[in-house]
Design a protein around this motif. Structure first.
Motif, mmCIF file in Angstrom:
data_model
loop_
_atom_site.group_PDB
_atom_site.id
_atom_site.type_symbol
_atom_site.label_atom_id
_atom_site.label_comp_id
_atom_site.label_asym_id
_atom_site.label_seq_id
_atom_site.Cartn_x
_atom_site.Cartn_y
_atom_site.Cartn_z
ATOM 1 N N ASN A 1 1.931 -12.344 6.328
ATOM 2 C CA ASN A 1 2.015 -10.914 6.610
ATOM 3 C C ASN A 1 3.183 -10.637 7.540
ATOM 4 O OD1 ASN A 1 1.104 -8.158 6.766
ATOM 5 N ND2 ASN A 1 0.186 -8.597 8.760
ATOM 6 N N ILE A 2 3.679 -9.402 7.497
ATOM 7 C CA ILE A 2 4.619 -8.960 8.531
ATOM 8 C C ILE A 2 3.971 -7.818 9.297
ATOM 9 C CG2 ILE A 2 5.907 -7.341 7.046
ATOM 10 C CD1 ILE A 2 8.444 -8.428 8.675
ATOM 11 N N HIS A 3 4.064 -7.909 10.625
ATOM 12 C CA HIS A 3 3.430 -6.906 11.486
ATOM 13 C C HIS A 3 4.511 -6.294 12.381
ATOM 14 C CE1 HIS A 3 0.283 -4.964 13.776
ATOM 15 N NE2 HIS A 3 0.927 -5.335 14.871
ATOM 16 N N PRO A 4 4.480 -4.959 12.532
ATOM 17 C CA PRO A 4 5.557 -4.317 13.279
ATOM 18 C C PRO A 4 5.363 -4.319 14.793
ATOM 19 C CG PRO A 4 4.136 -2.651 12.336
ATOM 20 C CD PRO A 4 3.577 -3.970 11.900
ATOM 21 N N VAL B 1 12.927 -1.237 14.094
ATOM 22 C CA VAL B 1 12.052 -2.377 13.782
ATOM 23 C C VAL B 1 12.072 -2.659 12.282
ATOM 24 C CG1 VAL B 1 9.670 -3.218 13.783
ATOM 25 C CG2 VAL B 1 10.583 -2.076 15.815
ATOM 26 N N LEU B 2 12.050 -1.590 11.470
ATOM 27 C CA LEU B 2 12.028 -1.787 10.015
ATOM 28 C C LEU B 2 13.311 -2.489 9.546
ATOM 29 C CD1 LEU B 2 10.116 -1.174 7.623
ATOM 30 C CD2 LEU B 2 11.533 0.833 7.162
ATOM 31 N N ALA B 3 14.448 -2.095 10.107
ATOM 32 C CA ALA B 3 15.710 -2.760 9.732
ATOM 33 C C ALA B 3 15.623 -4.253 10.081
ATOM 34 C CB ALA B 3 16.878 -2.096 10.450
ATOM 35 N N ALA B 4 15.019 -4.553 11.211
ATOM 36 C CA ALA B 4 14.852 -5.966 11.596
ATOM 37 C C ALA B 4 13.891 -6.682 10.644
ATOM 38 C CB ALA B 4 14.347 -6.049 13.034
ATOM 39 N N GLU B 5 12.833 -5.990 10.222
ATOM 40 C CA GLU B 5 11.877 -6.597 9.270
ATOM 41 C C GLU B 5 12.579 -7.019 7.987
ATOM 42 O OE1 GLU B 5 8.268 -4.442 8.431
ATOM 43 O OE2 GLU B 5 8.167 -3.655 10.465
ATOM 44 N N HIS B 6 13.503 -6.161 7.543
ATOM 45 C CA HIS B 6 14.177 -6.444 6.263
ATOM 46 C C HIS B 6 15.060 -7.686 6.364
ATOM 47 C CE1 HIS B 6 13.624 -1.901 5.279
ATOM 48 N NE2 HIS B 6 12.508 -2.601 5.150
ATOM 49 N N LEU C 1 1.966 -10.195 2.052
ATOM 50 C CA LEU C 1 1.529 -8.838 2.390
ATOM 51 C C LEU C 1 2.723 -8.069 2.937
ATOM 52 C CD1 LEU C 1 -1.824 -9.693 4.243
ATOM 53 C CD2 LEU C 1 -1.396 -9.424 1.791
ATOM 54 N N ALA C 2 3.053 -6.964 2.305
ATOM 55 C CA ALA C 2 4.213 -6.183 2.730
ATOM 56 C C ALA C 2 3.773 -4.724 2.863
ATOM 57 C CB ALA C 2 5.352 -6.337 1.719
ATOM 58 N N GLY C 3 3.185 -4.430 4.029
ATOM 59 C CA GLY C 3 2.654 -3.092 4.226
ATOM 60 C C GLY C 3 1.353 -2.889 3.472
ATOM 61 N N PHE C 4 0.551 -3.936 3.376
ATOM 62 C CA PHE C 4 -0.765 -3.845 2.710
ATOM 63 C C PHE C 4 -1.785 -3.470 3.775
ATOM 64 C CE2 PHE C 4 -4.688 -5.645 0.864
ATOM 65 C CZ PHE C 4 -4.664 -4.992 -0.358
ATOM 66 N N SER D 1 0.826 -1.219 0.000
ATOM 67 C CA SER D 1 0.000 0.000 0.000
ATOM 68 C C SER D 1 0.851 1.256 0.000
ATOM 69 C CB SER D 1 -0.899 0.060 1.247
ATOM 70 O OG SER D 1 -1.800 -1.004 1.288
ATOM 71 N N GLY D 2 2.155 1.136 0.279
ATOM 72 C CA GLY D 2 2.926 2.352 0.500
ATOM 73 C C GLY D 2 4.368 2.275 0.066
ATOM 74 N N ARG D 3 5.234 2.548 1.006
ATOM 75 C CA ARG D 3 6.673 2.769 0.780
ATOM 76 C C ARG D 3 7.383 1.634 0.034
ATOM 77 N NH1 ARG D 3 9.002 3.514 6.551
ATOM 78 N NH2 ARG D 3 7.951 1.494 6.625
ATOM 79 N N GLY D 4 7.112 0.395 0.404
ATOM 80 C CA GLY D 4 7.670 -0.737 -0.339
ATOM 81 C C GLY D 4 9.073 -1.166 0.062
ATOM 82 N N SER D 5 9.505 -0.807 1.277
ATOM 83 C CA SER D 5 10.875 -1.202 1.650
ATOM 84 C C SER D 5 10.982 -2.709 1.892
ATOM 85 C CB SER D 5 11.370 -0.412 2.864
ATOM 86 O OG SER D 5 10.676 -0.791 4.022
ATOM 87 N N ASN D 6 9.926 -3.318 2.398
ATOM 88 C CA ASN D 6 9.962 -4.787 2.548
ATOM 89 C C ASN D 6 9.949 -5.470 1.183
ATOM 90 O OD1 ASN D 6 9.892 -5.919 5.441
ATOM 91 N ND2 ASN D 6 8.491 -4.177 5.545
ATOM 92 N N LEU D 7 9.148 -4.928 0.264
ATOM 93 C CA LEU D 7 9.160 -5.449 -1.106
ATOM 94 C C LEU D 7 10.584 -5.431 -1.657
ATOM 95 C CD1 LEU D 7 7.991 -6.119 -3.952
ATOM 96 C CD2 LEU D 7 7.648 -3.654 -4.248
ATOM 97 N N GLN D 8 11.283 -4.323 -1.430
ATOM 98 C CA GLN D 8 12.655 -4.183 -1.935
ATOM 99 C C GLN D 8 13.577 -5.239 -1.309
ATOM 100 O OE1 GLN D 8 14.093 -0.171 -1.350
ATOM 101 N NE2 GLN D 8 15.304 -0.326 -3.227
HETATM 102 C C1 GRF Z 1 6.056 -2.336 7.850
HETATM 103 O O1 GRF Z 1 6.407 -1.794 9.096
HETATM 104 C C2 GRF Z 1 5.205 -3.552 8.030
HETATM 105 O O2 GRF Z 1 5.492 -4.277 9.182
HETATM 106 C C3 GRF Z 1 3.813 -2.983 8.145
HETATM 107 O O3 GRF Z 1 3.797 -1.905 7.252
HETATM 108 C C4 GRF Z 1 5.127 -1.406 7.079
HETATM 109 C C5 GRF Z 1 5.395 -1.438 5.610
HETATM 110 O O4 GRF Z 1 6.598 -0.814 5.267
HETATM 111 N N1 GRF Z 1 2.819 -3.997 7.891
HETATM 112 P P1 GRF Z 1 7.130 -0.904 3.779
HETATM 113 O O5 GRF Z 1 6.018 -0.411 2.861
HETATM 114 O O6 GRF Z 1 7.499 -2.321 3.499
HETATM 115 O O7 GRF Z 1 8.328 0.020 3.726
#
Ligand code: GRF
Length: 225
Positions: A108-111, A171-176, A87-90, A10-17
């Motif tokens: 899904n990933i949840h922060p 948290v985002l760095a850990a998600e990646h 799901l990556a920020g959906f 839905s947004g930034r897409g850093s997890n997609l990257q």
């Molecule tokens: C992440 O923090 C993820 O956990 C949450 O939405 C954010 C998406 O970030 N569900 P990004 O779009 O992947 O940068």
């Protein structure tokens, strides 16, 4: 045959990257078949296009009901053969019908460290609650919002100087790090959803399943057990 992922954003897409980089490097034995956004303005769409990935937009605002939106989403998903819907920020909750149709292949990933802090604004709520540890969780999606069986978690320490933005960055760095690991296990067939539990076909790699992510000042994320 490598698995095929459809990534919903839905947004930034850093997890997609991060996921795309892990597919290209071979860490995840899969390829991204396509990226779908429910927002035409999502920055992640440009990331996908730059990586040469096919994209589609299914704008939820064009549909009268959640069911109509999900029917269009199903159509978009069916455009590409896929094994996993990632799901990556959906930022749309699904109806039980949609979840049932894709049960067992929707992740899904949840922060936050679930089951703490389901829903939105997890970082400010974690700070307000005064937790010592915060983090991220990869889980199967079920009808209960952020309530599905947990595949893996990464914890980050909450430092006294953390504000919402700083904690969100950690948290985002850990998600990646976490999402590619979890998707690699999925695509290798190490686990599956069985009823309302994760069934590990191969014993879970414990040194990877719970990550302790330490992010020093320079922003590089090192992970230890
Ligand atoms: C992440 O923090 C993820 O956990 C949450 O939405 C954010 C998406 O970030 N569900 P990004 O779009 O992947 O940068």
């Amino acid at each position: 045959m490598t698995d095929r992922l459809i990534v919903l954003i839905s947004g930034r897409g850093s997890n997609l990257q991060a996921i795309q980089a892990a597919c290209v490097s071979g860490q995840i034995p899969a390829q991204i078949a396509g990226v779908i956004s429910n927002r035409p303005e999502a920055a992640g769409l440009a990331i996908a296009r730059r990586a040469g990935l096919p994209t589609q937009v299914v704008d939820h605002r064009s549909f009268a009901s959640r069911e109509d939106f999900e029917a269009a989403l199903d159509e978009a998903i069916a455009t590409w053969p896929s094994d996993w819907i990632v799901l990556a920020g959906f930022m749309r909750a699904f109806t039980p019908g949609f979840v049932d149709r894709h049960r067992g292949r929707l992740v899904n990933i949840h922060p936050s460290l679930l089951p703490a802090f389901t829903g939105l604004h997890t970082h400010s709520r974690a700070l307000r609650a005064g937790v010592c540890w915060h983090g991220a969780t990869v889980h199967f999606v079920t009808a209960e919002l952020d309530g599905g069986p947990i595949i893996a978690q990464a914890a980050v320490p909450v430092d006294p100087e953390d504000d919402e933005a700083r904690l969100a960055d950690k948290v985002l760095a850990a998600e990646h790090r976490l999402y590619p690991l979890a998707l690699a296990w999925l695509c290798r067939g190490a686990l599956e959803l069985e009823g309302d539990r994760v069934h590990w076909r191969q014993s879970p790699p414990p040194q990877e399943r719970s990550l302790l992510a330490m992010i020093p000042e320079d922003g590089t994320c090192t992970v230890q057990r």
